[in-house]
Design an enzyme around this catalytic site. Structure first.
Site, PDB file in Angstrom:
ATOM      1  N   HIS A  86       0.593  -1.171   0.286  1.00  0.00           N
ATOM      2  CA  HIS A  86      -0.603  -0.104   0.450  1.00  0.00           C
ATOM      3  C   HIS A  86       1.106   0.991  -0.340  1.00  0.00           C
ATOM      4  O   HIS A  86       1.838   1.220   0.905  1.00  0.00           O
ATOM      5  CB  HIS A  86      -0.629  -0.294   1.234  1.00  0.00           C
ATOM      6  CG  HIS A  86      -2.109  -0.334   1.038  1.00  0.00           C
ATOM      7  ND1 HIS A  86      -3.422  -0.889   1.641  1.00  0.00           N
ATOM      8  CD2 HIS A  86      -2.453  -2.012  -0.176  1.00  0.00           C
ATOM      9  CE1 HIS A  86      -4.146  -1.578   1.384  1.00  0.00           C
ATOM     10  NE2 HIS A  86      -3.595  -2.205   0.577  1.00  0.00           N
ATOM     11  N   GLU A  89      -1.164   6.162  -0.569  1.00  0.00           N
ATOM     12  CA  GLU A  89      -2.789   6.255  -0.595  1.00  0.00           C
ATOM     13  C   GLU A  89      -3.155   8.283   0.335  1.00  0.00           C
ATOM     14  O   GLU A  89      -3.456   7.766   1.384  1.00  0.00           O
ATOM     15  CB  GLU A  89      -3.391   5.173   0.494  1.00  0.00           C
ATOM     16  CG  GLU A  89      -4.845   5.032   1.193  1.00  0.00           C
ATOM     17  CD  GLU A  89      -5.418   4.240   1.843  1.00  0.00           C
ATOM     18  OE1 GLU A  89      -6.350   4.011   2.054  1.00  0.00           O
ATOM     19  OE2 GLU A  89      -4.227   3.783   2.372  1.00  0.00           O
ATOM     20  N   ASP A 177     -10.519  -3.158  -1.584  1.00  0.00           N
ATOM     21  CA  ASP A 177      -9.304  -2.512   0.244  1.00  0.00           C
ATOM     22  C   ASP A 177     -10.045  -3.820   1.031  1.00  0.00           C
ATOM     23  O   ASP A 177      -9.044  -4.579   1.854  1.00  0.00           O
ATOM     24  CB  ASP A 177      -9.365  -1.289  -0.123  1.00  0.00           C
ATOM     25  CG  ASP A 177      -8.479  -1.209   1.400  1.00  0.00           C
ATOM     26  OD1 ASP A 177      -7.366  -1.735   1.421  1.00  0.00           O
ATOM     27  OD2 ASP A 177      -8.245  -0.133   1.801  1.00  0.00           O
ATOM     28  N   ASP A 178     -10.512  -3.416   1.805  1.00  0.00           N
ATOM     29  CA  ASP A 178     -11.551  -4.083   2.791  1.00  0.00           C
ATOM     30  C   ASP A 178     -12.386  -4.301   2.920  1.00  0.00           C
ATOM     31  O   ASP A 178     -13.740  -3.217   3.236  1.00  0.00           O
ATOM     32  CB  ASP A 178     -10.629  -3.612   4.223  1.00  0.00           C
ATOM     33  CG  ASP A 178     -10.920  -4.725   5.318  1.00  0.00           C
ATOM     34  OD1 ASP A 178     -11.731  -5.026   5.238  1.00  0.00           O
ATOM     35  OD2 ASP A 178     -10.332  -4.320   6.365  1.00  0.00           O
TER      36      ASP A 178
END
Length: 285
Positions: A86, A89, A177-178
């Site tokens: 990641h 971001e 992503d989640d």
């Protein structure tokens, strides 16, 4: 079929991406990363290593360069372990502008990431055109998380860099992503790609092919270079002698072959005219 019910769910295979938490003290982050690299080297269920948690957290900002050096150090000792980091971001207002200028670059050039999660700050990176050109040349894929980026960063629509990556030739995939945090699923991500980003069927087909080609599944790819281009010599045709045996030895290629059959079946049942969707085609529906 068994008892009239499909067993499709039984075909789901799970793989794991070990993730270290970047907001912990440096010694703890290094210990997590060292364990993750050793685990991915020893257990084929773990396909790679990631580092995550809020990138704008003061600790994450302070230690970002150190984390990339840690990962590079461990990667040199575990060269077979894949990296999906990641990075980027971030957006204006979350961190000082200087911290928008190097996160993706360091993840690619120092840590050696083959996949970048988010990559939102790409336009603010130092010499962004050169970095985009490198990512396109080296096929460093970007995981696009439309719902997550809209919810967490407020970046959506034309402000999202998805079109920038695609125009530069950088391969992209779609990701949630989640799901537990964003309350999203992959169907919704593809829907947003169409309704918010203007993608069409040909674009989605390329992205779903990318998802397998740039995955960390073991074995060779069905494609010689980029997905949708020339096929591997063993399976120029799915009916070629030896293709079945070759697919049996390559988990990634076997998954791609199933995808191609599914796409062919879908197009036969839903599209009125066959499409030329080879790499570089401009056909859109």
């Amino acid at each position: 079929m068994r008892n009239g019910r499909s067993r499709t769910a039984c075909d789901v295979a799970m793989r794991y991406l070990y993730t270290a938490i970047r907001t912990n003290p440096p010694a703890q982050v290094f210990a997590q990363l060292a364990f993750g690299f050793a685990l991915a080297d020893a257990d084929p269920r773990f396909v790679g290593v990631n580092i995550a948690a809020p990138e704008h957290d003061p600790v994450a900002v302070r230690d970002y360069a150190l984390h990339m050096q840690m990962i590079a150090f461990l990667k040199a000792r575990h060269p077979k372990v894949q990296l999906s980091l990641h990075a980027g971001e971030l957006t204006l207002g979350l961190v000082p502008s200087r911290d928008l200028s190097f996160h993706i670059r360091d993840a690619v050039q120092i840590a050696g990431a083959r996949r970048i999660g988010h990559g939102i700050d790409i336009a603010y990176e130092t010499d962004a055109p050169a970095l985009l050109a490198q990512m396109a040349r080296d096929q460093v894929v970007v995981e696009i998380n439309l719902t997550s980026n809209a919810v967490i960063l407020g970046v959506k629509g034309s402000d999202h860099p998805l079109s920038l990556y695609r125009e530069a030739g950088v391969p992209v995939v779609l990701s949630t992503d989640d799901e537990g945090v964003s309350r999203s699923d992959m169907t919704n991500e593809y829907l947003r790609a169409v309704t918010e980003q203007g993608l069409r069927y040909a674009d989605l087909k390329q992205i779903v092919r990318n998802g397998l080609h740039y995955s960390f599944l073991p074995g060779d790819s069905l494609w010689q270079d980029r997905p949708g281009g020339a096929r591997a010599a063993a399976c120029v045709s799915m009916d070629a002698p030896g293709c079945g045996a070759w697919l049996a030895k390559n988990v990634k290629a076997a998954a791609q072959a199933r995808l191609e059959r599914d796409l062919q079946a879908f197009e036969a049942g839903h599209l009125e005219e066959p499409l030329d969707l080879r790499v570089g085609s401009t056909v859109r529906i």
